[in-house]
Design a protein around this motif. Structure first.
Motif, PDB file in Angstrom:
ATOM      1  N   GLY B  21      25.276  10.621  35.629  1.00 24.95           N
ATOM      2  CA  GLY B  21      24.076  10.719  36.062  1.00 24.95           C
ATOM      3  C   GLY B  21      23.195  11.355  34.914  1.00 24.95           C
ATOM      4  N   VAL B  22      21.905  11.870  35.312  1.00 24.09           N
ATOM      5  CA  VAL B  22      21.224  12.506  34.131  1.00 24.09           C
ATOM      6  C   VAL B  22      21.221  13.612  33.613  1.00 24.09           C
ATOM      7  CG1 VAL B  22      19.103  11.069  34.740  1.00 24.09           C
ATOM      8  CG2 VAL B  22      19.542  12.862  36.124  1.00 24.09           C
ATOM      9  N   PHE B  23      22.495  13.527  32.735  1.00 22.67           N
ATOM     10  CA  PHE B  23      22.774  14.903  32.082  1.00 22.67           C
ATOM     11  C   PHE B  23      22.845  14.633  30.595  1.00 22.67           C
ATOM     12  CE2 PHE B  23      26.592  17.007  30.060  1.00 22.67           C
ATOM     13  CZ  PHE B  23      26.330  18.029  30.804  1.00 22.67           C
ATOM     14  N   ARG B  24      22.218  15.406  29.680  1.00 19.18           N
ATOM     15  CA  ARG B  24      22.216  15.203  28.301  1.00 19.18           C
ATOM     16  C   ARG B  24      23.120  16.186  27.544  1.00 19.18           C
ATOM     17  NH1 ARG B  24      16.887  16.246  25.190  1.00 19.18           N
ATOM     18  NH2 ARG B  24      17.546  16.139  23.217  1.00 19.18           N
ATOM     19  N   LEU B  25      23.713  15.517  26.470  1.00 18.36           N
ATOM     20  CA  LEU B  25      24.529  16.344  25.695  1.00 18.36           C
ATOM     21  C   LEU B  25      23.937  16.234  24.228  1.00 18.36           C
ATOM     22  CD1 LEU B  25      27.144  17.999  26.259  1.00 18.36           C
ATOM     23  CD2 LEU B  25      28.578  15.891  25.847  1.00 18.36           C
ATOM     24  N   ARG B  26      23.756  17.248  23.446  1.00 19.56           N
ATOM     25  CA  ARG B  26      23.347  17.264  22.216  1.00 19.56           C
ATOM     26  C   ARG B  26      24.394  17.632  21.259  1.00 19.56           C
ATOM     27  NH1 ARG B  26      20.481  20.481  18.720  1.00 19.56           N
ATOM     28  NH2 ARG B  26      18.826  19.782  17.471  1.00 19.56           N
ATOM     29  N   LEU B  27      24.974  16.811  20.414  1.00 16.72           N
ATOM     30  CA  LEU B  27      26.241  17.177  19.722  1.00 16.72           C
ATOM     31  C   LEU B  27      25.782  17.020  18.259  1.00 16.72           C
ATOM     32  CD1 LEU B  27      28.699  14.699  21.562  1.00 16.72           C
ATOM     33  CD2 LEU B  27      28.548  17.025  21.934  1.00 16.72           C
ATOM     34  N   THR B  28      26.125  18.437  17.640  1.00 15.60           N
ATOM     35  CA  THR B  28      26.199  18.417  16.309  1.00 15.60           C
ATOM     36  C   THR B  28      27.621  17.818  15.721  1.00 15.60           C
ATOM     37  OG1 THR B  28      24.661  20.295  16.663  1.00 15.60           O
ATOM     38  CG2 THR B  28      25.278  19.585  14.209  1.00 15.60           C
ATOM     39  N   MET B  29      27.498  16.973  14.772  1.00 18.60           N
ATOM     40  CA  MET B  29      28.781  16.374  14.252  1.00 18.60           C
ATOM     41  C   MET B  29      28.646  16.368  12.686  1.00 18.60           C
ATOM     42  SD  MET B  29      29.356  14.521  17.107  1.00 18.60           S
ATOM     43  CE  MET B  29      30.846  13.751  16.438  1.00 18.60           C
ATOM     44  N   ASP B  30      30.127  16.684  12.439  1.00 18.46           N
ATOM     45  CA  ASP B  30      30.455  16.562  11.047  1.00 18.46           C
ATOM     46  C   ASP B  30      31.182  15.397  10.832  1.00 18.46           C
ATOM     47  OD1 ASP B  30      31.182  17.129   8.469  1.00 18.46           O
ATOM     48  OD2 ASP B  30      32.106  19.065   8.860  1.00 18.46           O
ATOM     49  N   GLY B  31      30.894  14.389  10.369  1.00 16.75           N
ATOM     50  CA  GLY B  31      31.706  13.095  10.325  1.00 16.75           C
ATOM     51  C   GLY B  31      32.109  12.783  12.090  1.00 16.75           C
ATOM     52  N   GLU B  32      33.309  12.579  12.258  1.00 12.27           N
ATOM     53  CA  GLU B  32      33.554  12.398  13.624  1.00 12.27           C
ATOM     54  C   GLU B  32      33.739  13.730  14.370  1.00 12.27           C
ATOM     55  OE1 GLU B  32      35.275   9.418  15.987  1.00 12.27           O
ATOM     56  OE2 GLU B  32      33.352   9.604  14.793  1.00 12.27           O
ATOM     57  N   LYS B  33      33.811  14.816  13.831  1.00  9.26           N
ATOM     58  CA  LYS B  33      34.060  16.079  14.272  1.00  9.26           C
ATOM     59  C   LYS B  33      33.064  16.657  14.947  1.00  9.26           C
ATOM     60  CE  LYS B  33      36.342  19.762  12.978  1.00  9.26           C
ATOM     61  NZ  LYS B  33      36.656  20.510  11.973  1.00  9.26           N
ATOM     62  N   ILE B  34      33.136  17.248  16.278  1.00  4.17           N
ATOM     63  CA  ILE B  34      32.060  18.029  16.917  1.00  4.17           C
ATOM     64  C   ILE B  34      32.138  19.245  16.175  1.00  4.17           C
ATOM     65  CG2 ILE B  34      31.091  18.749  19.070  1.00  4.17           C
ATOM     66  CD1 ILE B  34      32.302  16.355  20.325  1.00  4.17           C
ATOM     67  N   GLY B 369      34.437  13.598  31.758  1.00  2.00           N
ATOM     68  CA  GLY B 369      35.030  12.913  32.764  1.00  2.00           C
ATOM     69  C   GLY B 369      35.915  13.788  33.569  1.00  2.00           C
ATOM     70  N   SER B 370      36.724  14.587  32.900  1.00  2.00           N
ATOM     71  CA  SER B 370      37.666  15.406  33.455  1.00  2.00           C
ATOM     72  C   SER B 370      37.198  16.684  34.192  1.00  2.00           C
ATOM     73  CB  SER B 370      38.709  15.918  32.466  1.00  2.00           C
ATOM     74  OG  SER B 370      38.278  17.012  31.651  1.00  2.00           O
ATOM     75  N   VAL B 371      35.809  17.053  33.975  1.00  2.00           N
ATOM     76  CA  VAL B 371      35.132  17.943  34.628  1.00  2.00           C
ATOM     77  C   VAL B 371      34.949  17.595  36.109  1.00  2.00           C
ATOM     78  CG1 VAL B 371      33.357  19.638  34.458  1.00  2.00           C
ATOM     79  CG2 VAL B 371      34.397  19.239  32.428  1.00  2.00           C
ATOM     80  N   ASP B 372      34.379  16.073  35.916  1.00  2.00           N
ATOM     81  CA  ASP B 372      34.049  15.712  37.275  1.00  2.00           C
ATOM     82  C   ASP B 372      32.808  16.013  37.754  1.00  2.00           C
ATOM     83  OD1 ASP B 372      33.873  13.986  39.374  1.00  2.00           O
ATOM     84  OD2 ASP B 372      35.355  15.133  40.680  1.00  2.00           O
ATOM     85  N   ILE B 373      31.581  16.007  37.209  1.00  2.00           N
ATOM     86  CA  ILE B 373      30.485  16.932  37.481  1.00  2.00           C
ATOM     87  C   ILE B 373      29.774  15.622  38.653  1.00  2.00           C
ATOM     88  CG2 ILE B 373      30.102  18.366  35.565  1.00  2.00           C
ATOM     89  CD1 ILE B 373      27.858  16.246  34.578  1.00  2.00           C
ATOM     90  N   VAL B 374      28.871  16.312  39.475  1.00  2.00           N
ATOM     91  CA  VAL B 374      27.908  15.440  39.949  1.00  2.00           C
ATOM     92  C   VAL B 374      26.467  16.095  39.685  1.00  2.00           C
ATOM     93  CG1 VAL B 374      27.072  15.062  42.357  1.00  2.00           C
ATOM     94  CG2 VAL B 374      29.317  14.590  41.775  1.00  2.00           C
ATOM     95  N   VAL B 375      25.687  15.378  39.138  1.00  2.00           N
ATOM     96  CA  VAL B 375      24.345  16.259  38.436  1.00  2.00           C
ATOM     97  C   VAL B 375      23.438  16.726  39.646  1.00  2.00           C
ATOM     98  CG1 VAL B 375      22.587  15.852  37.146  1.00  2.00           C
ATOM     99  CG2 VAL B 375      24.717  14.622  36.458  1.00  2.00           C
ATOM    100  N   GLY B 376      23.604  15.801  40.660  1.00  2.00           N
ATOM    101  CA  GLY B 376      22.813  16.550  41.857  1.00  2.00           C
ATOM    102  C   GLY B 376      23.159  17.984  42.080  1.00  2.00           C
ATOM    103  N   GLU B 377      24.405  18.246  41.953  1.00  2.00           N
ATOM    104  CA  GLU B 377      25.152  19.805  42.226  1.00  2.00           C
ATOM    105  C   GLU B 377      24.718  20.506  41.184  1.00  2.00           C
ATOM    106  OE1 GLU B 377      28.851  20.944  44.776  1.00  2.00           O
ATOM    107  OE2 GLU B 377      29.298  20.290  42.597  1.00  2.00           O
ATOM    108  N   VAL B 378      24.859  20.061  39.804  1.00  2.00           N
ATOM    109  CA  VAL B 378      24.545  20.624  38.718  1.00  2.00           C
ATOM    110  C   VAL B 378      23.217  21.438  38.613  1.00  2.00           C
ATOM    111  CG1 VAL B 378      24.481  20.758  36.144  1.00  2.00           C
ATOM    112  CG2 VAL B 378      26.243  19.536  37.303  1.00  2.00           C
ATOM    113  N   ASP B 379      22.126  20.449  38.938  1.00  2.00           N
ATOM    114  CA  ASP B 379      20.911  20.878  39.063  1.00  2.00           C
ATOM    115  C   ASP B 379      20.189  21.289  40.315  1.00  2.00           C
ATOM    116  OD1 ASP B 379      20.964  19.885  36.255  1.00  2.00           O
ATOM    117  OD2 ASP B 379      19.840  17.973  36.672  1.00  2.00           O
ATOM    118  N   ARG B 380      20.649  20.940  41.461  1.00  2.00           N
ATOM    119  CA  ARG B 380      20.261  21.077  42.628  1.00  2.00           C
ATOM    120  C   ARG B 380      18.882  20.916  42.706  1.00  2.00           C
ATOM    121  NH1 ARG B 380      22.524  26.555  42.055  1.00  2.00           N
ATOM    122  NH2 ARG B 380      23.246  25.632  39.952  1.00  2.00           N
TER     123      ARG B 380
END
Lengths: 173, 380
Positions: B21-34, B369-380
């Motif tokens: 869905g329309v969900f954004r994740l901003r990851l700060t990385m050190d090489g491959e590691k978050i 994926g394991s959290v199984d979000i539905v963005v319509g419910e996250v944002d309402r």
């Protein structure tokens, strides 16, 4: 079946530990003092009631007061209860944050801040969550963008009860 | 010699298949590691809680379809239960059975999508999810038969359900119940011991039972961590106290366990549906309401305008994603004074930072994926 604890029962438990903390007790909830909130919540979590699971945290705008409602569950005892805190401050309502007691309150407090303008003191990361930084006003408040003399919510049927609003709302907040 | 590396930022979404869905994740990385993860949400915020304050109680039912759009039936059910609790309405037995049937069909359909897209996220690209969409399709056909809509069902009413099922519904359900256990068996053979899924999801995003409770997690997230807490058993609603089923729990609390819990729940849903199809009774599908609460439009069966007494109620059910609660405050008027949705997808995201920091960027997709979000419910 989950046992629904009456507010009076919860109030009775709290009063044994913190005699001054309870303001009011109704069947649905126990109203506690805001400055005693962290003590009371820690007691509810670790005490006999065993409310380790915070179901829901939300804010209600009563026009003369802001209320925060907490619904809590004990998974081991299968019982549920609710407490509230309240303030009459309208410009900048401040409450203590319960994230140190229940980490699950983190996003819900951010939501209440974003939409209702409630400041939670001690929250690690209190920012807007659904709306963007710089959004004017707190949209879930009843007086948001309302014209003077109008009522909040649905335009009522004639003779229906409801509180009239004064002023232009809180867009400049 | 060690190379000095600067942290850098990777932006995932808002338009990305793995964010569901329309969900954004901003990851700060050190090489491959978050090293830091921040979620940015609100792209699908439709201010439902404010809109609901300006609509009558019955007009608000369609909103509950559109919060969790993969599980509209359970959204309907939680909302009407909250209003019924406030008005102290006893729902007729047949309506309870119909609600249970619809909620369990919906749980199966929703878990099809959850499990299928989780397999997608792990790298078993598209094959499992296409098989599962085929089964979900048949359930949506049943919904269409019952209420005319497939996705946004708007089926439940305050006091009952909107219409009775047609005579061909139960035979069609019986055919489906013959077919689906075999299908689930196929999926279990295909996925539960699948090397790709085990390699990608075992030991990822572990949460202990204490952490899961402290973070207010619910549904398969909580049960995956080994807490046997299911509101259908702990606080039975509709007809769940009359049927038998088991609570599926995990042992490690990792991403694989949440997936395995969902797979097991699909079988349990079929077990509940079989009992429902046997035990469903004839009778009215809607409660009669006292006329004092249905002014000024006074049809006591399925009234357009109702007026719950002043007060408040919190009702919760076990939706496919966890505890879906509605907190409703009434001031005695025809619209809710306050309408709050306790959305399981939203609250299940609380430990996202804890689960992703230290993992690799490929793991972050599996975690989400394991959290199984539905963005319509996250944002309402």
């Amino acid at each position: 079946m989950t046992r629904l604890l009456a507010g009076q029962d919860i109030a009775h438990q709290i009063e044994q530990k913190y005699p001054e903390a309870v303001v009011d007790a109704q069947p649905e909830f126990a109203m506690v003092k805001a400055d005693k909130l962290i003590d009371v919540c820690t007691f509810l979590r670790d005490g006999d009631l065993d409310f380790k699971f915070l179901n829901s945290l939300t804010a209600v705008d009563r026009l003369d007061a802001f209320e925060i409602v907490y619904h809590m569950t004990s998974i081991s005892l299968n019982q549920m209860g609710s407490i509230k805190i309240s303030t009459s401050e309208r410009e900048k309502p401040v409450f203590p944050s319960v994230t140190s007691v229940w980490p699950g309150a983190h996003l819900q407090e951010r939501e209440a801040y974003d939409l209702m303008g409630i400041v939670f003191e001690g929250h690690p990361d209190l920012r807007r969550i659904f709306l963007w930084e710089g959004f004017a006003g707190w949209p879930l408040r009843k007086d948001y963008l309302n014209m003077p003399g109008h009522m909040a919510g649905l335009e009522r049927f004639p003779g229906e009860p409801g509180k009239k609003l004064e002023g232009r709302g809180n867009v400049d907040a | 010699m060690t190379l000095k590396s600067e942290p850098y930022v990777i932006n995932v979404g808002p338009q990305h298949p793995s964010t569901h869905g329309v969900f954004r994740l901003r990851l700060t990385m050190d090489g491959e590691k978050i090293i830091d993860a921040e979620m940015i949400i609100g792209y699908l915020h439709r201010s439902m809680e404010k809109l609901a304050e300006e609509r009558t109680y019955t007009q608000n039912i369609p909103f509950t379809d559109r919060t969790d759009y993969l599980a509209a039936m359970t959204g309907n059910l939680a909302y009407v239960m909250a209003v019924e609790k406030m008005m102290e309405i006893d729902v007729p037995e047949r309506a309870d059975w119909l609600r249970t049937i619809m909620a369990e069909l919906q749980r199966f359909a929703s878990h099809c999508m959850a499990v299928g897209t989780f397999a997608n996220d792990c790298g078993t690209w598209q094959t499992p999810v296409m098989h599962m969409i085929r089964d979900r399709e048949k359930i949506l056909d049943l919904f269409e038969m019952a209420c005319g809509a497939r996705l946004t069902t708007n089926y439940m009413r305050i006091g009952g359900v909107s219409r009775d099922i047609p005579p061909e519904f139960l035979p069609a359900l019986a055919v489906l119940l013959k077919d689906l256990p075999k299908r689930v068996k196929e999926y279990e053979d295909l996925l539960l011991n699948n090397e790709i899924i085990i390699a990608r999801s075992r030991g990822i995003a572990k949460l202990t039972p204490e952490e899961a409770i402290a973070y207010s997690l619910s549904g398969p997230m909580l049960r995956g961590s080994g807490v046997a807490w299911d509101l259908r058993k702990a606080d039975p609603y509709a007809a769940y106290d009359k049927v038998e089923f088991d609570i599926a729990v995990g042992t490690n609390g990792d991403a694989y366990d949440r997936f395995a819990v969902r797979m097991a729940e699909m079988l349990q849903s079929l077990r509940i549906l079989e009992q429902c199809a046997d035990m469903i009774t004839e009778g009215p599908i809607h409660a009669r309401m006292s006329t004092s609460t249905v002014q000024p439009v006074g049809d006591p069966v399925a009234p357009l305008v109702i007026r719950p007494p002043e007060g408040e109620a919190y009702a919760r059910i076990e939706s496919p994603r966890g505890e879906l609660g509605f907190y409703i405050v009434s001031d005695g008027g025809i619209a809710p004074y306050r309408f709050h949705i306790r959305a399981p997808s939203f609250i299940n995201l609380t430990p996202l930072k804890k689960m992703t920091v230290g993992a690799t960027i490929a793991d972050a997709v599996v975690v989400l994926g394991s959290v199984d979000i539905v963005v319509g419910e996250v944002d309402r």
